[in-house]
Design a protein around this motif. Structure first.
Motif, PDB file in Angstrom:
ATOM      1  N   TYR A  94      33.395  29.763  51.173  1.00  0.00           N
ATOM      2  CA  TYR A  94      34.673  30.474  51.314  1.00  0.00           C
ATOM      3  C   TYR A  94      35.381  30.048  52.601  1.00  0.00           C
ATOM      4  O   TYR A  94      36.565  29.700  52.588  1.00  0.00           O
ATOM      5  CB  TYR A  94      34.408  31.973  51.304  1.00  0.00           C
ATOM      6  CG  TYR A  94      35.570  32.834  51.729  1.00  0.00           C
ATOM      7  CD1 TYR A  94      36.587  33.160  50.845  1.00  0.00           C
ATOM      8  CD2 TYR A  94      35.639  33.341  53.033  1.00  0.00           C
ATOM      9  CE1 TYR A  94      37.653  33.957  51.234  1.00  0.00           C
ATOM     10  CE2 TYR A  94      36.693  34.139  53.438  1.00  0.00           C
ATOM     11  CZ  TYR A  94      37.707  34.447  52.541  1.00  0.00           C
ATOM     12  OH  TYR A  94      38.746  35.226  52.943  1.00  0.00           O
ATOM     13  N   PRO A 100      43.771  28.862  50.609  1.00  0.00           N
ATOM     14  CA  PRO A 100      43.469  30.172  50.027  1.00  0.00           C
ATOM     15  C   PRO A 100      43.241  30.101  48.521  1.00  0.00           C
ATOM     16  O   PRO A 100      42.428  30.850  47.978  1.00  0.00           O
ATOM     17  CB  PRO A 100      44.713  31.006  50.360  1.00  0.00           C
ATOM     18  CG  PRO A 100      45.337  30.335  51.515  1.00  0.00           C
ATOM     19  CD  PRO A 100      45.037  28.878  51.359  1.00  0.00           C
ATOM     20  N   GLU A 101      43.950  29.193  47.868  1.00  0.00           N
ATOM     21  CA  GLU A 101      43.787  29.014  46.420  1.00  0.00           C
ATOM     22  C   GLU A 101      42.340  28.655  46.095  1.00  0.00           C
ATOM     23  O   GLU A 101      41.727  29.224  45.185  1.00  0.00           O
ATOM     24  CB  GLU A 101      44.726  27.916  45.925  1.00  0.00           C
ATOM     25  CG  GLU A 101      44.583  27.581  44.460  1.00  0.00           C
ATOM     26  CD  GLU A 101      45.178  28.629  43.549  1.00  0.00           C
ATOM     27  OE1 GLU A 101      44.645  28.815  42.432  1.00  0.00           O
ATOM     28  OE2 GLU A 101      46.171  29.275  43.945  1.00  0.00           O
ATOM     29  N   SER A 104      39.895  31.520  46.805  1.00  0.00           N
ATOM     30  CA  SER A 104      39.991  32.678  45.912  1.00  0.00           C
ATOM     31  C   SER A 104      38.938  32.670  44.811  1.00  0.00           C
ATOM     32  O   SER A 104      38.672  33.699  44.201  1.00  0.00           O
ATOM     33  CB  SER A 104      41.386  32.765  45.296  1.00  0.00           C
ATOM     34  OG  SER A 104      41.625  31.660  44.434  1.00  0.00           O
ATOM     35  N   GLN A 105      38.313  31.517  44.560  1.00  0.00           N
ATOM     36  CA  GLN A 105      37.273  31.470  43.525  1.00  0.00           C
ATOM     37  C   GLN A 105      36.013  32.217  43.943  1.00  0.00           C
ATOM     38  O   GLN A 105      35.149  32.496  43.122  1.00  0.00           O
ATOM     39  CB  GLN A 105      36.925  30.021  43.203  1.00  0.00           C
ATOM     40  CG  GLN A 105      36.291  29.249  44.340  1.00  0.00           C
ATOM     41  CD  GLN A 105      36.067  27.789  44.028  1.00  0.00           C
ATOM     42  OE1 GLN A 105      35.345  27.461  43.089  1.00  0.00           O
ATOM     43  NE2 GLN A 105      36.706  26.905  44.791  1.00  0.00           N
ATOM     44  N   ILE A 107      36.093  35.268  45.628  1.00  0.00           N
ATOM     45  CA  ILE A 107      36.392  36.654  45.991  1.00  0.00           C
ATOM     46  C   ILE A 107      36.117  37.628  44.837  1.00  0.00           C
ATOM     47  O   ILE A 107      36.111  37.250  43.671  1.00  0.00           O
ATOM     48  CB  ILE A 107      37.860  36.819  46.461  1.00  0.00           C
ATOM     49  CG1 ILE A 107      38.841  36.543  45.317  1.00  0.00           C
ATOM     50  CG2 ILE A 107      38.136  35.904  47.652  1.00  0.00           C
ATOM     51  CD1 ILE A 107      40.291  36.850  45.682  1.00  0.00           C
ATOM     52  N   ALA A 110      39.137  38.927  41.430  1.00  0.00           N
ATOM     53  CA  ALA A 110      40.145  37.915  41.737  1.00  0.00           C
ATOM     54  C   ALA A 110      41.469  38.149  41.015  1.00  0.00           C
ATOM     55  O   ALA A 110      42.539  37.883  41.573  1.00  0.00           O
ATOM     56  CB  ALA A 110      39.605  36.530  41.391  1.00  0.00           C
ATOM     57  N   LYS A 114      43.729  38.281  44.128  1.00  0.00           N
ATOM     58  CA  LYS A 114      44.281  36.968  44.482  1.00  0.00           C
ATOM     59  C   LYS A 114      45.778  37.016  44.811  1.00  0.00           C
ATOM     60  O   LYS A 114      46.207  36.403  45.808  1.00  0.00           O
ATOM     61  CB  LYS A 114      44.014  35.961  43.355  1.00  0.00           C
ATOM     62  CG  LYS A 114      44.496  34.554  43.703  1.00  0.00           C
ATOM     63  CD  LYS A 114      44.188  33.578  42.574  1.00  0.00           C
ATOM     64  CE  LYS A 114      44.752  32.195  42.885  1.00  0.00           C
ATOM     65  NZ  LYS A 114      44.467  31.225  41.806  1.00  0.00           N
ATOM     66  N   MET A 117      46.103  38.280  48.233  1.00  0.00           N
ATOM     67  CA  MET A 117      45.583  37.286  49.164  1.00  0.00           C
ATOM     68  C   MET A 117      46.601  36.169  49.402  1.00  0.00           C
ATOM     69  O   MET A 117      46.868  35.787  50.560  1.00  0.00           O
ATOM     70  CB  MET A 117      44.278  36.720  48.596  1.00  0.00           C
ATOM     71  CG  MET A 117      43.613  35.661  49.429  1.00  0.00           C
ATOM     72  SD  MET A 117      42.076  35.113  48.612  1.00  0.00           S
ATOM     73  CE  MET A 117      41.546  33.826  49.725  1.00  0.00           C
ATOM     74  N   MET A 118      47.197  35.656  48.350  1.00  0.00           N
ATOM     75  CA  MET A 118      48.153  34.560  48.487  1.00  0.00           C
ATOM     76  C   MET A 118      49.387  35.008  49.272  1.00  0.00           C
ATOM     77  O   MET A 118      49.890  34.271  50.134  1.00  0.00           O
ATOM     78  CB  MET A 118      48.557  34.039  47.106  1.00  0.00           C
ATOM     79  CG  MET A 118      47.395  33.522  46.246  1.00  0.00           C
ATOM     80  SD  MET A 118      46.394  32.256  47.064  1.00  0.00           S
ATOM     81  CE  MET A 118      47.586  30.921  47.128  1.00  0.00           C
ATOM     82  N   TRP A 127      46.140  30.499  56.872  1.00  0.00           N
ATOM     83  CA  TRP A 127      44.749  30.259  56.463  1.00  0.00           C
ATOM     84  C   TRP A 127      44.097  29.328  57.476  1.00  0.00           C
ATOM     85  O   TRP A 127      44.646  28.291  57.838  1.00  0.00           O
ATOM     86  CB  TRP A 127      44.712  29.653  55.068  1.00  0.00           C
ATOM     87  CG  TRP A 127      43.319  29.277  54.620  1.00  0.00           C
ATOM     88  CD1 TRP A 127      42.795  28.017  54.548  1.00  0.00           C
ATOM     89  CD2 TRP A 127      42.296  30.170  54.196  1.00  0.00           C
ATOM     90  NE1 TRP A 127      41.497  28.064  54.093  1.00  0.00           N
ATOM     91  CE2 TRP A 127      41.160  29.381  53.868  1.00  0.00           C
ATOM     92  CE3 TRP A 127      42.214  31.546  54.052  1.00  0.00           C
ATOM     93  CZ2 TRP A 127      39.971  29.928  53.421  1.00  0.00           C
ATOM     94  CZ3 TRP A 127      41.028  32.101  53.599  1.00  0.00           C
ATOM     95  CH2 TRP A 127      39.927  31.301  53.289  1.00  0.00           C
ATOM     96  N   TRP A 169      37.420  40.359  49.880  1.00  0.00           N
ATOM     97  CA  TRP A 169      38.484  39.859  50.742  1.00  0.00           C
ATOM     98  C   TRP A 169      39.226  40.996  51.439  1.00  0.00           C
ATOM     99  O   TRP A 169      39.558  40.912  52.624  1.00  0.00           O
ATOM    100  CB  TRP A 169      39.472  39.012  49.931  1.00  0.00           C
ATOM    101  CG  TRP A 169      40.620  38.534  50.768  1.00  0.00           C
ATOM    102  CD1 TRP A 169      40.628  37.452  51.605  1.00  0.00           C
ATOM    103  CD2 TRP A 169      41.914  39.143  50.873  1.00  0.00           C
ATOM    104  NE1 TRP A 169      41.854  37.353  52.233  1.00  0.00           N
ATOM    105  CE2 TRP A 169      42.657  38.367  51.804  1.00  0.00           C
ATOM    106  CE3 TRP A 169      42.518  40.249  50.285  1.00  0.00           C
ATOM    107  CZ2 TRP A 169      43.974  38.677  52.141  1.00  0.00           C
ATOM    108  CZ3 TRP A 169      43.816  40.566  50.620  1.00  0.00           C
ATOM    109  CH2 TRP A 169      44.536  39.785  51.538  1.00  0.00           C
TER     110      TRP A 169
END
Length: 283
Positions: A94, A100-101, A104-105, A107, A110, A114, A117-118, A127, A169
């Motif tokens: 992580y 971040p993309e 995100s896998q 978290i 998601a 996500k 997060m983005m 980031w 996250w």
């Protein structure tokens, strides 16, 4: 005397036969059950490899390309042997993600998290990617069932799931869906906040206790009524230290200050807040 002795010997002989008969019966009964016990044992032995495979699955399938990760991070062992190894592998994957993309896998939840997060990394914070190496003695604090916290350097929360460990996250960045100024525009409305709280030991008041919390790098005071039962729960967790929490607070315009009205949980993760944990908080 002769008759008494003869009678006694006869009684002993009959008793011995009786005990021997019971032993034979028990032995025969035991042999009758033995094939069933052996079958059960063989069945259990057959199941053992598959059960071990299930236990090993979270270590083998973390959703992490360990081969690629080893090229970037020195010291990662060939075999992940412990739950801590698995947590650290996900944590490093992580933290070393380029965007971040990609991060995100790893978290939790998601699909819901996500987008938050983005947006966060577009509008609030850049980031960051840092150098990382494997720490054989890396320690994660146990928060509650299946929830762990890494308190050093890059703080992080991990949750154990059926498909391996995932990053919480929201807890990791102490995400709150508002800015602090929003609270002052909604007087006496109760908000939940992820933050770190510390008790002010030099504050003296018969009715109020003073705490401080951090938000966006700034320190704020917050007051709580000593009669509020939530105070004992909070104090039991922070133990006069600066500790991560989720609390409920409100802005009181008449006092121009924040009031602590509730303690949600220890740490900043809300995952696995089951009834057992809730009851322990209420003790």
């Amino acid at each position: 005397m002769f008759f008494i002795r003869k009678y006694t010997m006869k009684k002993i002989f009959i008793s011995a036969l009786f005990v021997f008969g019971i032993a034979l019966s028990a032995s025969a009964h035991g042999y009758a059950e033995m094939p069933m016990s052996i079958n059960d044992l063989q069945t259990a032995q057959t199941k053992l490899p598959s059960e071990n495979a299930v236990l090993d699955e979270p270590l083998a399938d973390l959703g992490v390309d360990l081969a690629a990760l080893r090229k970037m991070v020195p010291g990662i062992p060939d075999t992940l042997r412990t739950a801590t190894d698995s947590m650290q592998a996900v944590f490093i994957a992580y933290c070393t993600s380029e965007t971040p993309e990609k991060a995100s896998q790893y978290i939790m939840d998601a699909q819901r998290v996500k987008p938050l997060m983005m947006k966060y990394y577009e509008e609030v914070k850049d980031w960051e990617i840092g150098d990382w190496e494997w720490y054989p003695d890396m320690k994660f604090e146990f928060i509650r069932t299946n929830v762990y916290y890494y308190p050093h350097y890059l703080e992080c929360y991990l949750v154990k799931t059926p498909s391996g460990y995932k990053i919480d996250w929201e807890a990791t960045v102490k995400y709150n869906p508002y800015i602090l100024a929003d609270l002052e525009t909604h007087p006496n409305q109760i908000f939940e906040m992820r933050t770190k709280v510390e008790k002010s030991l030099d504050y003296v008041n018969d009715h109020w206790a003073e705490y401080s919390f951090t938000h966006d790098g700034y320190l704020y005071n917050i007051y709580a009524r000593k009669s509020n039962p939530q105070i004992k729960k909070l104090d039991r967790w922070i133990k006069q230290k600066l500790k991560p929490v989720i609390i409920k607070l409100k802005w009181v315009p008449s006092d121009s200050s924040f009031e602590l009205v509730g303690f949600v949980c220890a740490g900043c993760s809300k995952y696995q807040l089951d009834t057992q944990h809730a009851s322990s908080l209420n003790r």
